[in-house]
Design a protein around this motif. Structure first.
Motif, mmCIF file in Angstrom:
data_model
loop_
_atom_site.group_PDB
_atom_site.id
_atom_site.type_symbol
_atom_site.label_atom_id
_atom_site.label_comp_id
_atom_site.label_asym_id
_atom_site.label_seq_id
_atom_site.Cartn_x
_atom_site.Cartn_y
_atom_site.Cartn_z
ATOM 1 N N LEU A 50 0.826 -1.044 0.059
ATOM 2 C CA LEU A 50 0.120 0.150 0.165
ATOM 3 C C LEU A 50 0.661 1.157 0.049
ATOM 4 C CD1 LEU A 50 -2.925 0.999 0.159
ATOM 5 C CD2 LEU A 50 -2.622 1.065 2.500
ATOM 6 N N HIS A 51 0.880 2.205 -1.042
ATOM 7 C CA HIS A 51 1.562 3.424 -1.242
ATOM 8 C C HIS A 51 0.779 4.538 -0.603
ATOM 9 C CE1 HIS A 51 2.188 7.090 -3.552
ATOM 10 N NE2 HIS A 51 3.322 6.612 -3.823
ATOM 11 N N ARG A 52 1.171 5.160 0.305
ATOM 12 C CA ARG A 52 0.549 6.321 1.071
ATOM 13 C C ARG A 52 1.243 7.411 0.954
ATOM 14 N NH1 ARG A 52 -3.609 4.443 5.638
ATOM 15 N NH2 ARG A 52 -3.920 2.557 4.928
ATOM 16 N N GLU A 53 1.054 8.430 0.337
ATOM 17 C CA GLU A 53 1.828 9.784 0.235
ATOM 18 C C GLU A 53 1.149 10.741 0.836
ATOM 19 O OE1 GLU A 53 3.693 10.882 -3.591
ATOM 20 O OE2 GLU A 53 2.040 12.098 -3.862
ATOM 21 N N ALA A 54 1.776 11.533 1.568
ATOM 22 C CA ALA A 54 1.310 12.817 2.201
ATOM 23 C C ALA A 54 2.204 13.811 2.298
ATOM 24 C CB ALA A 54 0.593 12.141 3.667
ATOM 25 N N GLY A 55 1.755 15.143 2.380
ATOM 26 C CA GLY A 55 2.607 16.245 2.359
ATOM 27 C C GLY A 55 1.885 17.536 2.010
ATOM 28 N N THR A 56 2.553 18.547 1.547
ATOM 29 C CA THR A 56 2.251 19.772 1.057
ATOM 30 C C THR A 56 2.552 20.091 -0.056
ATOM 31 O OG1 THR A 56 2.626 20.587 3.558
ATOM 32 C CG2 THR A 56 2.075 22.291 1.733
ATOM 33 N N PHE A 57 1.322 20.442 -0.861
ATOM 34 C CA PHE A 57 1.539 20.865 -2.241
ATOM 35 C C PHE A 57 1.369 22.493 -2.537
ATOM 36 C CE2 PHE A 57 -0.465 21.551 -6.806
ATOM 37 C CZ PHE A 57 0.487 21.188 -7.321
ATOM 38 N N VAL A 58 2.260 23.048 -3.131
ATOM 39 C CA VAL A 58 2.282 24.354 -3.208
ATOM 40 C C VAL A 58 2.116 24.793 -4.530
ATOM 41 C CG1 VAL A 58 3.392 26.614 -2.886
ATOM 42 C CG2 VAL A 58 3.641 24.797 -1.192
ATOM 43 N N TRP A 59 0.917 25.425 -4.922
ATOM 44 C CA TRP A 59 0.829 25.932 -6.218
ATOM 45 C C TRP A 59 0.534 27.349 -6.475
ATOM 46 C CZ3 TRP A 59 1.248 23.858 -10.934
ATOM 47 C CH2 TRP A 59 0.860 24.261 -12.033
ATOM 48 N N GLN A 60 1.270 28.110 -7.270
ATOM 49 C CA GLN A 60 1.291 29.455 -7.360
ATOM 50 C C GLN A 60 1.524 29.976 -6.155
ATOM 51 O OE1 GLN A 60 -1.737 30.630 -10.239
ATOM 52 N NE2 GLN A 60 -1.329 28.961 -11.621
ATOM 53 N N GLY A 61 2.169 29.733 -5.406
ATOM 54 C CA GLY A 61 2.380 30.158 -3.854
ATOM 55 C C GLY A 61 1.298 29.962 -2.630
ATOM 56 N N VAL A 62 0.394 29.139 -2.998
ATOM 57 C CA VAL A 62 -0.522 28.779 -2.077
ATOM 58 C C VAL A 62 -0.520 27.284 -1.542
ATOM 59 C CG1 VAL A 62 -3.170 28.408 -1.535
ATOM 60 C CG2 VAL A 62 -2.218 30.345 -3.070
ATOM 61 N N PRO A 63 -0.005 27.197 -0.274
ATOM 62 C CA PRO A 63 0.121 25.810 0.155
ATOM 63 C C PRO A 63 -1.254 25.246 0.519
ATOM 64 C CG PRO A 63 0.807 27.283 1.973
ATOM 65 C CD PRO A 63 0.278 27.925 0.684
ATOM 66 N N ARG A 64 -1.130 23.627 0.290
ATOM 67 C CA ARG A 64 -2.331 23.027 0.956
ATOM 68 C C ARG A 64 -1.965 21.409 1.233
ATOM 69 N NH1 ARG A 64 -3.780 24.618 -4.455
ATOM 70 N NH2 ARG A 64 -5.009 26.055 -3.777
ATOM 71 N N PRO A 65 -2.604 20.960 1.997
ATOM 72 C CA PRO A 65 -2.086 19.507 2.380
ATOM 73 C C PRO A 65 -2.547 18.655 1.114
ATOM 74 C CG PRO A 65 -3.959 20.019 3.843
ATOM 75 C CD PRO A 65 -3.655 21.296 2.897
ATOM 76 N N ALA A 66 -1.804 17.607 0.750
ATOM 77 C CA ALA A 66 -2.064 16.585 -0.272
ATOM 78 C C ALA A 66 -1.857 15.324 0.134
ATOM 79 C CB ALA A 66 -1.473 17.220 -1.439
#
Length: 147
Positions: A50-66
């Protein structure tokens, strides 16, 4: 061994924790983003990981959990791997015996082409090129084994 590091057992190689750094480039608009986090490949009942990926995605300067979840299952012809989405839909095949693999995933009108390159016992990379009527993306992900 050349540019790539052959992996006779992909599931054994992937098992465990990895630090993940991903760049995302929209070639049409020039927008860029990045993901930073971890991926854990843990054993599944019945075989596979089972592959579980978690972290923070920053798109055009806006961070969000992913986060995302995939299933890496033994393929029909060992040592291949059958990669599936969390809901069981097929994603792509994977064969790392040469340390390098290219896989395609058609998604509606888009084509995802993934290139997997193993660099050492503790480093590998994926580069996904996504092309379609509404998408023109390059996603480059570097994995470094934790611990």
């Amino acid at each position: 061994m050349g540019e790539f590091w052959p992996v006779p057992d992909a599931l054994g190689y992937l098992a465990g924790g990895w630090r993940v750094e991903r760049s995302v480039r929209d070639l049409a608009s020039g927008a860029e983003g990045e993901f930073s986090g971890t991926t854990l490949f843990s054993p599944l009942d019945g075989g596979g990981l089972l592959h579980r990926e978690a972290g923070t995605f920053v798109w055009q300067g806006v961070p969000r959990p992913a986060e995302r979840t995939l299933r890496f299952l033994p393929g029909s012809t060992p040592p291949t791997v059958d990669v599936r989405f969390a809901d069981g839909r097929p994603f792509h095949d994977l064969d790392l015996t040469r340390g390098h693999h290219v896989a395609d995933h058609p998604c509606s009108a888009d084509l995802y082409r993934g290139e997997f390159s193993v660099r050492s016992a503790d480093r590998w990379r994926t580069v996904w090129r996504v092309r379609g009527p509404a998408k023109d993306l390059v996603l480059t992900t570097d994995y470094v084994r934790e611990g």
